[in-house]
Design a protein around this motif. Structure first.
Motif, PDB file in Angstrom:
ATOM      1  N   UNK A 163       0.829  -1.208   0.000  1.00 47.24           N
ATOM      2  CA  UNK A 163       0.000   0.000   0.000  1.00 47.24           C
ATOM      3  C   UNK A 163       0.861   1.254   0.000  1.00 47.24           C
ATOM      4  N   UNK A 164       2.004   1.197   0.670  1.00 43.04           N
ATOM      5  CA  UNK A 164       2.893   2.361   0.751  1.00 43.04           C
ATOM      6  C   UNK A 164       3.365   2.810  -0.625  1.00 43.04           C
ATOM      7  N   UNK A 165       3.458   1.874  -1.541  1.00 45.21           N
ATOM      8  CA  UNK A 165       3.883   2.218  -2.900  1.00 45.21           C
ATOM      9  C   UNK A 165       2.927   3.197  -3.557  1.00 45.21           C
ATOM     10  N   UNK A 166       1.679   3.263  -3.081  1.00 48.26           N
ATOM     11  CA  UNK A 166       0.682   4.187  -3.628  1.00 48.26           C
ATOM     12  C   UNK A 166       0.536   5.446  -2.777  1.00 48.26           C
ATOM     13  N   UNK A 167       1.430   5.608  -1.803  1.00 47.41           N
ATOM     14  CA  UNK A 167       1.326   6.743  -0.873  1.00 47.41           C
ATOM     15  C   UNK A 167       2.645   7.512  -0.840  1.00 47.41           C
ATOM     16  N   UNK A 168       2.938   8.303  -1.848  1.00 50.31           N
ATOM     17  CA  UNK A 168       4.194   9.056  -1.866  1.00 50.31           C
ATOM     18  C   UNK A 168       4.286  10.010  -0.678  1.00 50.31           C
ATOM     19  N   UNK A 169       5.499  10.222  -0.221  1.00 50.78           N
ATOM     20  CA  UNK A 169       5.790  11.132   0.893  1.00 50.78           C
ATOM     21  C   UNK A 169       5.373  10.590   2.257  1.00 50.78           C
TER      22      UNK A 169
END
Length: 408
Positions: free
Chosen positions: A229-235
Motif C-alpha cells: 500500500x505504501x507504494x501508492x502513498x508518496x511522501x
C-alpha cells in the motif's frame, strides 16, 4: 481463591516481540497481576526453557511464575511442544497434589490439554482461553500451517471437557460452536490494556506522515500488504516495530523478505525497521504515528488496535476476528478486508488527508479504551466467571488437601 494460570509457551516474564512471544504473554501477566491485586493467590505455570531460570519467581506484581520441567530446558517453537505436554501434565498433577488450587485457567490449546489431564479426578474446575484456534489458522494458512495435526481434534475435545471457555471476542464464539461447544458454555471477555501506561502523550512529530505497524513480524500479520500500500502513498513513511533486536534484524528471514519487497516496490527509503521495542517504549512510539495500521489476515483478538486507541491514535485494521469488536468503523478508525493493499492505500490516503477526522477518531478511541478495555474491567469480569464456576466454594474455605492416592 487459589488460582493456577497455565501458559505452556507464553511466559509472562518473557521479552515481547519474538516469534512466539506476544499478546498472550501480556494477557497472562496482566490478568495474574490484576487477580493478585483483588486479593487472590495466583501461580502461573509455564514450561522451563532456560536452565539458569529459578524454578519459582515472584513477579513484582505479586504472582508467582513456576517453570515446569517438560522437554529440553531450551527454547522450542510452540508448534513442536505437543510431544512434551504429557510430561508437563504429570508435573502439574504432582504440584497440584502437593499444593492444591481452587481453579485452573488454561491459556492456549496445549495448556488446556495438559490442564485437563492434570486435574482429572480432582474436582478442580478447568477454564480455557484459546487465544487462537486451529480451525481458523488452517483456513487462512492452508499448507503453510505448521500446527500439529492433532490440534483441531484436541480443541474440539476441550470444548466438551472444560468447565467454561472464556473467549476474547464474539467471532470466536461462533467458531467454538462449530467445534461443538455447548450453548451457554462460553463467556466473552476481551483482552485488556493499561490505560495509564498507554495514553496520549506529546512526542516530536515526524517530518512527513507516518504509519506504524507493531507486533510480531510473521507473514499472517499482513506487514507485506502495508508495504504494498505504501507504494501508492508518496511522501508517507512506514515504521515497522517488532521482531528481533535491531542489531540482528539483518539475519531475520521475515525482515529480509519484507526489505526485498520494499526494494522491489521502490519504497525502501521510506520503510524503517526498528526491531523489538520494550513495553515502556511502545506508547511513545504509537503516539509518534499519524495512523496505526493492523491488517492481519486473521486475528483472534489483536491487542495492538486497543493499545493504539488508548494512546489516542486512529486505527486502520482488518475486518477479522477481535478487530470486529474493538475498532468501530467511522468512529475510532476504519476496517477493510484483509489482503487488499489496494483498498488499504485508498483508506490511508483519505485518512491522512483529513486531520479533523483523525482527531475525532483519536478522541473516540481513547474514550472507548478507557470505558471497555481497562484491565480492571477485564480482571473483574474474569473473577466473576471464576466465582460462577466455583459457586458457593468461591472465596470461602481453603481447599482441602487431595487424598494421597488421587491420580489418573
Amino acid at each position: 481463591m487459589r488460582i493456577a494460570l497455565v501458559s505452556e509457551h507464553a511466559n509472562p516474564l518473557a521479552a515481547i516481540g519474538g516469534v512466539d512471544a506476544g499478546g498472550q504473554n501480556v494477557h497472562v501477566a496482566a490478568l495474574a497481576g490484576g487477580l493478585v491485586e483483588r486479593g487472590h493467590d495466583v501461580t502461573v505455570f509455564t514450561r522451563r526453557d532456560d536452565t539458569s531460570t529459578p524454578t519459582r519467581v515472584r513477579a513484582p506484581e505479586g504472582y508467582v511464575v513456576e517453570h515446569v520441567p517438560a522437554g529440553p530446558p531450551t527454547d522450542v517453537p510452540k508448534d513442536e511442544l505437543l510431544q512434551y505436554m504429557l510430561g508437563f501434565a504429570r508435573q502439574l498433577r504432582r504440584r497440584w497434589r502437593e499444593d492444591p488450587v481452587d481453579l485452573v485457567h488454561a491459556h492456549f490449546w496445549m495448556s488446556g490439554l495438559a490442564s485437563v489431564e492434570a486435574a482429572a479426578g480432582t474436582g478442580v474446575p478447568v477454564l480455557q482461553t484459546f487465544h487462537a484456534l486451529g480451525t481458523v489458522k488452517r483456513r487462512n494458512q492452508g499448507q503453510h500451517d505448521g500446527s500439529p495435526r492433532a490440534r483441531v481434534a484436541v480443541e474440539r475435545r476441550l470444548c466438551s471437557s472444560v468447565d467454561r471457555v472464556i473467549a476474547t471476542c464474539s467471532d470466536e464464539v461462533e467458531e467454538l460452536r462449530a467445534l461443538g461447544l455447548p450453548q451457554g458454555r462460553a463467556s466473552v471477555i476481551p483482552c485488556g490494556v493499561d490505560t495509564d501506561a498507554f495514553r496520549p502523550m506529546a512526542v516530536p512529530k515526524a517530518e512527513r506522515p507516518r504509519l506504524l505497524v507493531i507486533g510480531r513480524i510473521v507473514e499472517r500479520k499482513g506487514v507485506g500488504n502495508v508495504i504494498e500500500a505504501l507504494a501508492e502513498l508518496p511522501q508517507v513513511e512506514l515504521v515497522i516495530a517488532g521482531g528481533p533486536p535491531a542489531e540482528v534484524l539483518d539475519t531475520d528471514t521475515q525482515v529480509v523478505r519484507l526489505r526485498e519487497l520494499a526494494r522491489h516496490l521502490g519504497v525502501e527509503g521510506r520503510v524503517r525497521f526498528v526491531g523489538s521495542v520494550g513495553r515502556d517504549g511502545v506508547p511513545a512510539l504509537m503516539c509518534s504515528a499519524d495512523v496505526v495500521v493492523a491488517v492481519p489476515w486473521y486475528e483472534p483478538f489483536g491487542i495492538v488496535p486497543v493499545e493504539a486507541m488508548a494512546c489516542g491514535r486512529p486505527v486502520v485494521g482488518s475486518a477479522v476476528g477481535g478487530l470486529l469488536d474493538t475498532v468501530v468503523p467511522g468512529v475510532t478508525g476504519e476496517l477493510l478486508p484483509p489482503r487488499r493493499p489496494d483498498l488499504l492505500a485508498v483508506t490511508l490516503r483519505d485518512l491522512l488527508a483529513d486531520p479533523a477526522r483523525r482527531r475525532a477518531y483519536a478522541e473516540a478511541g481513547r474514550a472507548r479504551a478507557v470505558a471497555i478495555y481497562q484491565w480492571r474491567h477485564v480482571v473483574a469480569s474474569t473473577e466473576g466467571v471464576y466465582a460462577s464456576v466455583l459457586g458457593p466454594r468461591a472465596g470461602c474455605l481453603p481447599p482441602a488437601r487431595l487424598p494421597s492416592g488421587v491420580t489418573r
